[in-house]
Write a protein that holds these residues in place. Structure first.
Motif, PDB file in Angstrom:
ATOM      1  N   UNK A 141      -1.407  -6.091   3.575  1.00  0.00           N
ATOM      2  CA  UNK A 141      -2.491  -6.450   2.331  1.00  0.00           C
ATOM      3  C   UNK A 141      -1.926  -6.104   1.050  1.00  0.00           C
ATOM      4  N   UNK A 142      -2.005  -7.037   0.203  1.00  0.00           N
ATOM      5  CA  UNK A 142      -1.497  -6.789  -1.305  1.00  0.00           C
ATOM      6  C   UNK A 142      -2.769  -6.821  -2.233  1.00  0.00           C
ATOM      7  N   UNK A 143      -2.837  -5.754  -2.721  1.00  0.00           N
ATOM      8  CA  UNK A 143      -4.010  -5.439  -3.670  1.00  0.00           C
ATOM      9  C   UNK A 143      -3.684  -5.114  -5.024  1.00  0.00           C
ATOM     10  N   UNK A 144      -4.545  -5.129  -5.797  1.00  0.00           N
ATOM     11  CA  UNK A 144      -4.705  -4.565  -7.128  1.00  0.00           C
ATOM     12  C   UNK A 144      -5.119  -3.267  -7.394  1.00  0.00           C
ATOM     13  N   UNK A 181      -4.678   4.988  -8.041  1.00  0.00           N
ATOM     14  CA  UNK A 181      -3.721   4.119  -7.222  1.00  0.00           C
ATOM     15  C   UNK A 181      -2.571   4.655  -6.794  1.00  0.00           C
ATOM     16  N   UNK A 182      -2.245   4.116  -5.832  1.00  0.00           N
ATOM     17  CA  UNK A 182      -0.668   4.580  -5.407  1.00  0.00           C
ATOM     18  C   UNK A 182       0.103   3.183  -5.162  1.00  0.00           C
ATOM     19  N   UNK A 183       1.114   3.450  -4.644  1.00  0.00           N
ATOM     20  CA  UNK A 183       2.342   2.371  -4.363  1.00  0.00           C
ATOM     21  C   UNK A 183       2.044   1.584  -2.858  1.00  0.00           C
ATOM     22  N   UNK A 200      -0.226  -2.079   6.508  1.00  0.00           N
ATOM     23  CA  UNK A 200       0.484  -1.458   5.278  1.00  0.00           C
ATOM     24  C   UNK A 200      -0.327  -2.322   4.023  1.00  0.00           C
ATOM     25  N   UNK A 201      -0.764  -1.494   3.096  1.00  0.00           N
ATOM     26  CA  UNK A 201      -1.533  -1.805   1.786  1.00  0.00           C
ATOM     27  C   UNK A 201      -0.346  -1.490   0.661  1.00  0.00           C
ATOM     28  N   UNK A 202       0.051  -2.538  -0.108  1.00  0.00           N
ATOM     29  CA  UNK A 202       0.904  -2.766  -1.253  1.00  0.00           C
ATOM     30  C   UNK A 202       0.104  -2.905  -2.535  1.00  0.00           C
ATOM     31  N   UNK A 203       0.470  -2.325  -3.587  1.00  0.00           N
ATOM     32  CA  UNK A 203      -0.117  -2.661  -4.872  1.00  0.00           C
ATOM     33  C   UNK A 203       1.182  -2.962  -5.869  1.00  0.00           C
ATOM     34  N   UNK A 204       1.280  -4.256  -6.175  1.00  0.00           N
ATOM     35  CA  UNK A 204       2.263  -4.980  -6.900  1.00  0.00           C
ATOM     36  C   UNK A 204       2.385  -4.300  -8.433  1.00  0.00           C
ATOM     37  N   UNK A 205       0.991  -3.944  -9.173  1.00  0.00           N
ATOM     38  CA  UNK A 205       1.298  -3.431 -10.299  1.00  0.00           C
ATOM     39  C   UNK A 205       2.004  -1.946 -10.437  1.00  0.00           C
ATOM     40  N   UNK A 206       1.618  -1.342  -9.339  1.00  0.00           N
ATOM     41  CA  UNK A 206       2.350   0.201  -9.335  1.00  0.00           C
ATOM     42  C   UNK A 206       3.821  -0.239  -8.836  1.00  0.00           C
TER      43      UNK A 206
END
Length: 168
Positions: A52-55, A72-74, A99-105
């Motif tokens: 999942x790709x989240x803000x 938030x975390x990476x 797995x959850x990814x956070x593109x801004x971080x």
């Protein structure tokens, strides 16, 4: 490889920075990386993984809910079937996890480390998979092992030196 991708849609109020960081999510590259890691770690082709790709607001919610940590975390990893690396003769199979990814971080960390957002997302994806396989970095010995494997997997996939790891 049974890979499911879910990318959060940005609303009209999203900043240019957020839009740019999400634009760096190259699904084909990440799928190729996941296939490489699965092969290298001897995971069967039917092994399941969800990304999942989240803000940042959603990542903060997940981080607080699951880790009781604010902000938030990476990347966050949620192992499912407690898989471990297999062998060529007997690959591991099952549901690896989420797995959850956070593109801004990832974009900020990549910039701070001197590499691209996509390189950081590749590093974080590999890191998340290794966590789902039971690797950790709580001690110096565990970190040396996990980060060594991570670096090797990334260098093999990228064909160049791996991006520098972020240490929290």
């Amino acid at each position: 490889m049974n890979l499911e991708f879910e990318i959060e849609e940005l609303d009209s109020s999203a900043s240019d920075f957020d839009r740019e960081s999400f634009a760096a999510v190259d699904i084909a590259t990440i799928e190729g990386l996941v296939a490489h890691v699965f092969s290298s770690m001897n995971l069967a082709p039917d092994t399941e993984l969800s990304i999942a790709v989240v803000g940042e607001s959603e990542m903060e919610r997940i981080h607080l809910e699951w880790m009781d940590l604010p902000g938030s975390t990476d990347v966050m990893s949620f192992p499912m079937d407690e898989l471990t690396p297999g062998t060529p003769e007997q690959p591991s199979s099952g549901v690896l996890g989420d797995i959850v990814l956070c593109p801004p971080v990832a974009a900020r960390q990549g910039a701070d480390a001197g590499h691209s957002t996509l390189d950081e997302l590749c590093l974080l994806t590999t890191h998340g998979i290794l966590h789902c396989l039971g690797y950790d970095h709580a001690t110096a010995e565990e970190e040396a092992e996990m980060f060594g494997i991570q670096r090797s997997l990334l260098e093999d996939f990228l064909g160049r030196p791996a991006p520098v790891e972020t240490r929290h």
